[in-house]
Design a protein around this motif. Structure first.
Motif, PDB file in Angstrom:
ATOM      1  N   ASN A 169       2.017 -11.195  18.231  1.00  0.00           N
ATOM      2  CA  ASN A 169       0.585 -10.903  18.264  1.00  0.00           C
ATOM      3  C   ASN A 169       0.288  -9.512  17.734  1.00  0.00           C
ATOM      4  O   ASN A 169      -0.713  -9.296  17.039  1.00  0.00           O
ATOM      5  N   MET A 170       1.144  -8.562  18.097  1.00  0.00           N
ATOM      6  CA  MET A 170       0.953  -7.211  17.599  1.00  0.00           C
ATOM      7  C   MET A 170       1.023  -7.174  16.078  1.00  0.00           C
ATOM      8  O   MET A 170       0.182  -6.563  15.410  1.00  0.00           O
ATOM      9  N   MET A 171       2.018  -7.844  15.505  1.00  0.00           N
ATOM     10  CA  MET A 171       2.167  -7.854  14.062  1.00  0.00           C
ATOM     11  C   MET A 171       1.011  -8.556  13.365  1.00  0.00           C
ATOM     12  O   MET A 171       0.565  -8.136  12.293  1.00  0.00           O
ATOM     13  N   LEU A 172       0.518  -9.626  13.975  1.00  0.00           N
ATOM     14  CA  LEU A 172      -0.558 -10.389  13.353  1.00  0.00           C
ATOM     15  C   LEU A 172      -1.898  -9.662  13.421  1.00  0.00           C
ATOM     16  O   LEU A 172      -2.768  -9.884  12.563  1.00  0.00           O
ATOM     17  N   ASN A 173      -2.068  -8.798  14.413  1.00  0.00           N
ATOM     18  CA  ASN A 173      -3.375  -8.193  14.647  1.00  0.00           C
ATOM     19  C   ASN A 173      -3.477  -6.728  14.256  1.00  0.00           C
ATOM     20  O   ASN A 173      -4.584  -6.190  14.208  1.00  0.00           O
ATOM     21  N   GLN A 174      -2.369  -6.064  13.977  1.00  0.00           N
ATOM     22  CA  GLN A 174      -2.465  -4.652  13.628  1.00  0.00           C
ATOM     23  C   GLN A 174      -2.986  -4.486  12.208  1.00  0.00           C
ATOM     24  O   GLN A 174      -2.813  -5.368  11.356  1.00  0.00           O
ATOM     25  N   PRO A 175      -3.655  -3.386  11.930  1.00  0.00           N
ATOM     26  CA  PRO A 175      -4.153  -3.146  10.571  1.00  0.00           C
ATOM     27  C   PRO A 175      -3.017  -3.178   9.552  1.00  0.00           C
ATOM     28  O   PRO A 175      -1.886  -2.785   9.849  1.00  0.00           O
ATOM     29  N   ARG A 176      -3.336  -3.635   8.361  1.00  0.00           N
ATOM     30  CA  ARG A 176      -2.326  -3.761   7.306  1.00  0.00           C
ATOM     31  C   ARG A 176      -1.635  -2.420   7.044  1.00  0.00           C
ATOM     32  O   ARG A 176      -0.417  -2.367   6.850  1.00  0.00           O
ATOM     33  N   GLU A 177      -2.399  -1.358   7.057  1.00  0.00           N
ATOM     34  CA  GLU A 177      -1.830  -0.031   6.808  1.00  0.00           C
ATOM     35  C   GLU A 177      -0.768   0.313   7.845  1.00  0.00           C
ATOM     36  O   GLU A 177       0.304   0.834   7.510  1.00  0.00           O
ATOM     37  N   ASP A 178      -1.038   0.017   9.115  1.00  0.00           N
ATOM     38  CA  ASP A 178      -0.071   0.304  10.170  1.00  0.00           C
ATOM     39  C   ASP A 178       1.150  -0.605  10.053  1.00  0.00           C
ATOM     40  O   ASP A 178       2.291  -0.172  10.270  1.00  0.00           O
ATOM     41  N   TYR A 179       0.904  -1.854   9.731  1.00  0.00           N
ATOM     42  CA  TYR A 179       2.008  -2.808   9.577  1.00  0.00           C
ATOM     43  C   TYR A 179       3.007  -2.313   8.536  1.00  0.00           C
ATOM     44  O   TYR A 179       4.220  -2.320   8.755  1.00  0.00           O
ATOM     45  N   LEU A 180       2.483  -1.868   7.380  1.00  0.00           N
ATOM     46  CA  LEU A 180       3.366  -1.399   6.320  1.00  0.00           C
ATOM     47  C   LEU A 180       4.013  -0.069   6.675  1.00  0.00           C
ATOM     48  O   LEU A 180       5.189   0.162   6.373  1.00  0.00           O
ATOM     49  N   LYS A 181       3.275   0.785   7.348  1.00  0.00           N
ATOM     50  CA  LYS A 181       3.806   2.090   7.733  1.00  0.00           C
ATOM     51  C   LYS A 181       5.001   1.951   8.662  1.00  0.00           C
ATOM     52  O   LYS A 181       6.075   2.526   8.416  1.00  0.00           O
ATOM     53  N   TYR A 182       4.823   1.180   9.731  1.00  0.00           N
ATOM     54  CA  TYR A 182       5.911   1.027  10.695  1.00  0.00           C
ATOM     55  C   TYR A 182       7.060   0.208  10.121  1.00  0.00           C
ATOM     56  O   TYR A 182       8.228   0.455  10.415  1.00  0.00           O
ATOM     57  N   GLY A 183       6.718  -0.772   9.290  1.00  0.00           N
ATOM     58  CA  GLY A 183       7.772  -1.551   8.656  1.00  0.00           C
ATOM     59  C   GLY A 183       8.643  -0.687   7.757  1.00  0.00           C
ATOM     60  O   GLY A 183       9.876  -0.792   7.768  1.00  0.00           O
ATOM     61  N   LEU A 200      13.401  -1.523  -0.969  1.00  0.00           N
ATOM     62  CA  LEU A 200      13.074  -2.277   0.237  1.00  0.00           C
ATOM     63  C   LEU A 200      11.634  -2.030   0.661  1.00  0.00           C
ATOM     64  O   LEU A 200      10.918  -2.955   1.051  1.00  0.00           O
ATOM     65  N   THR A 201      11.208  -0.785   0.579  1.00  0.00           N
ATOM     66  CA  THR A 201       9.848  -0.442   0.959  1.00  0.00           C
ATOM     67  C   THR A 201       8.834  -1.104   0.035  1.00  0.00           C
ATOM     68  O   THR A 201       7.809  -1.644   0.485  1.00  0.00           O
ATOM     69  N   ASP A 202       9.127  -1.094  -1.257  1.00  0.00           N
ATOM     70  CA  ASP A 202       8.227  -1.733  -2.217  1.00  0.00           C
ATOM     71  C   ASP A 202       8.105  -3.229  -1.954  1.00  0.00           C
ATOM     72  O   ASP A 202       7.005  -3.794  -1.976  1.00  0.00           O
ATOM     73  N   TRP A 203       9.214  -3.886  -1.668  1.00  0.00           N
ATOM     74  CA  TRP A 203       9.187  -5.341  -1.551  1.00  0.00           C
ATOM     75  C   TRP A 203       8.764  -5.833  -0.183  1.00  0.00           C
ATOM     76  O   TRP A 203       8.407  -7.001  -0.030  1.00  0.00           O
ATOM     77  N   LEU A 204       8.751  -4.948   0.798  1.00  0.00           N
ATOM     78  CA  LEU A 204       8.132  -5.286   2.084  1.00  0.00           C
ATOM     79  C   LEU A 204       6.674  -5.698   1.882  1.00  0.00           C
ATOM     80  O   LEU A 204       6.167  -6.617   2.529  1.00  0.00           O
ATOM     81  N   LYS A 205       6.015  -5.035   0.947  1.00  0.00           N
ATOM     82  CA  LYS A 205       4.597  -5.271   0.714  1.00  0.00           C
ATOM     83  C   LYS A 205       4.308  -6.658   0.144  1.00  0.00           C
ATOM     84  O   LYS A 205       3.176  -7.150   0.228  1.00  0.00           O
ATOM     85  N   THR A 206       5.301  -7.301  -0.442  1.00  0.00           N
ATOM     86  CA  THR A 206       5.068  -8.588  -1.104  1.00  0.00           C
ATOM     87  C   THR A 206       5.372  -9.785  -0.209  1.00  0.00           C
ATOM     88  O   THR A 206       5.228 -10.926  -0.640  1.00  0.00           O
ATOM     89  N   SER A 207       5.830  -9.533   1.007  1.00  0.00           N
ATOM     90  CA  SER A 207       6.100 -10.632   1.933  1.00  0.00           C
ATOM     91  C   SER A 207       4.866 -10.920   2.785  1.00  0.00           C
ATOM     92  O   SER A 207       4.112 -10.007   3.136  1.00  0.00           O
TER      93      SER A 207
END
Length: 299
Positions: A169-183, A200-207
């Motif tokens: 739920n946290m992953m589905l509801n957190q802002p996209r910016e935070d999701y990518l930052k913490y990831g 790895l950081t670049d391709w995290l964004k494409t999943s």
């Protein structure tokens, strides 16, 4: 694979699972949402990459064996730019297991060698347990039968469900910016090569984040420690520990964690890389290729 002793449990789980790389879709066949690229000739080897990974994560590994084996390089839907698919409330891992088995049956592949990294290692164990007639040998790269038991060996799938649901739920509801930052923060221990971390950081964004969240939920509640007792085929497990030595991990202590989790799998050989991080195929590629080549060649 060894966790820090205090705090950041969800972050560590994300760090262990996340495995991203550029998709290489040329000459790939689409099958039930999977992309599969075949390369080489000989006995069939199915490669299953980890969370958010593209099949190209195994390019070098395939190159080391394709003179005698036919690589079937799989990419799972929703990862590394491949379009997601609807799961229709089905468990992610079970859905992917069934799709890979269907692919093998459609292609009439028999006596398959399965090579899986991280989440792909979990899927390899599931396939060998569910359809033993398909599988000849297993190679599991830095994966455990039950990730949630890394911190707490007494954990069970049922006990982990509330925490897994909270994480999803946290992953589905957190802002996209935070999701990518913490990831991105959790990728630093994935490879000992700084250039790989940037990739790895670049391709995290494409999943697809919903696919990732559902996959991680499935991983957190999937306990294969007992079911793997039915697997009879030879299994090679290659593990990593060096990323956590600053937190007290040793090669011996980390191998002991693997040994405990694989207790029920009788025909298993556990070996630890000296220097590689989670992406052993990149970080200790010569060693990985040597272990796999020798293992597959044994009759």
């Amino acid at each position: 694979m060894l966790c820090k002793k205090n705090g950041g449990y969800i972050a560590i789980i994300i760090g262990i699972f996340v495995a991203c790389f550029v998709a290489n879709k040329s000459n790939a066949e689409s099958f039930e949402g999977l992309d599969v690229k075949a390369d080489g000739k000989g006995e069939a080897v199915i490669f299953i990459p980890g969370l958010n990974s593209a099949s190209s994560v195994f390019t070098d590994t395939c190159a080391a064996i394709k003179s005698n084996h036919q690589c079937h390089l799989i990419q799972l839907p929703g990862f590394a730019g491949l379009a997601p698919i609807a799961l229709d409330n089905q468990d992610f891992l079970i859905s992917m297991r069934d799709k890979i088995e269907n692919y093998a049956q459609k292609k009439k592949l028999k006596h398959i060698y399965l090579i899986g990294h991280s989440l792909g290692g979990t899927l390899s164990l599931m396939i060998a347990q569910h359809s033993p007639e398909l599988v000849e040998k297993l190679v599991i790269i830095d994966a455990l039968p039950f990730y949630s038991a890394i911190q707490n060996p007494a954990a069970t799938a049922e006990l982990m469900k509330p925490q897994a649901e909270q994480m999803r739920n946290m992953m589905l509801n957190q802002p996209r910016e935070d999701y990518l930052k913490y990831g991105a923060q959790n990728l630093t221990s994935m490879s000992n090569n700084p250039a790989r971390i940037a990739l790895l950081t670049d391709w995290l964004k494409t999943s697809d984040s919903a696919t990732t969240a559902n996959a991680m939920y499935s991983m957190m509640i999937t306990d294969l420690r007992k079911p793997i007792a039915t697997i009879k085929v030879p299994t090679l497990v290659l593990g990593a520990w060096a990323a956590y030595k600053n937190y007290g991990a040793t090669k011996e202590s980390t191998k002991a964690i693997f040994a405990v989790q694989y207790t029920e799998l009788k025909n298993v050989d556990i070996r630890m890389s000296e220097t590689g991080y989670h992406f052993l195929m990149w970080d200790d590629g010569n060693w990985v290729n040597q272990q796999i080549t020798e293992f597959l060649s044994k009759k």
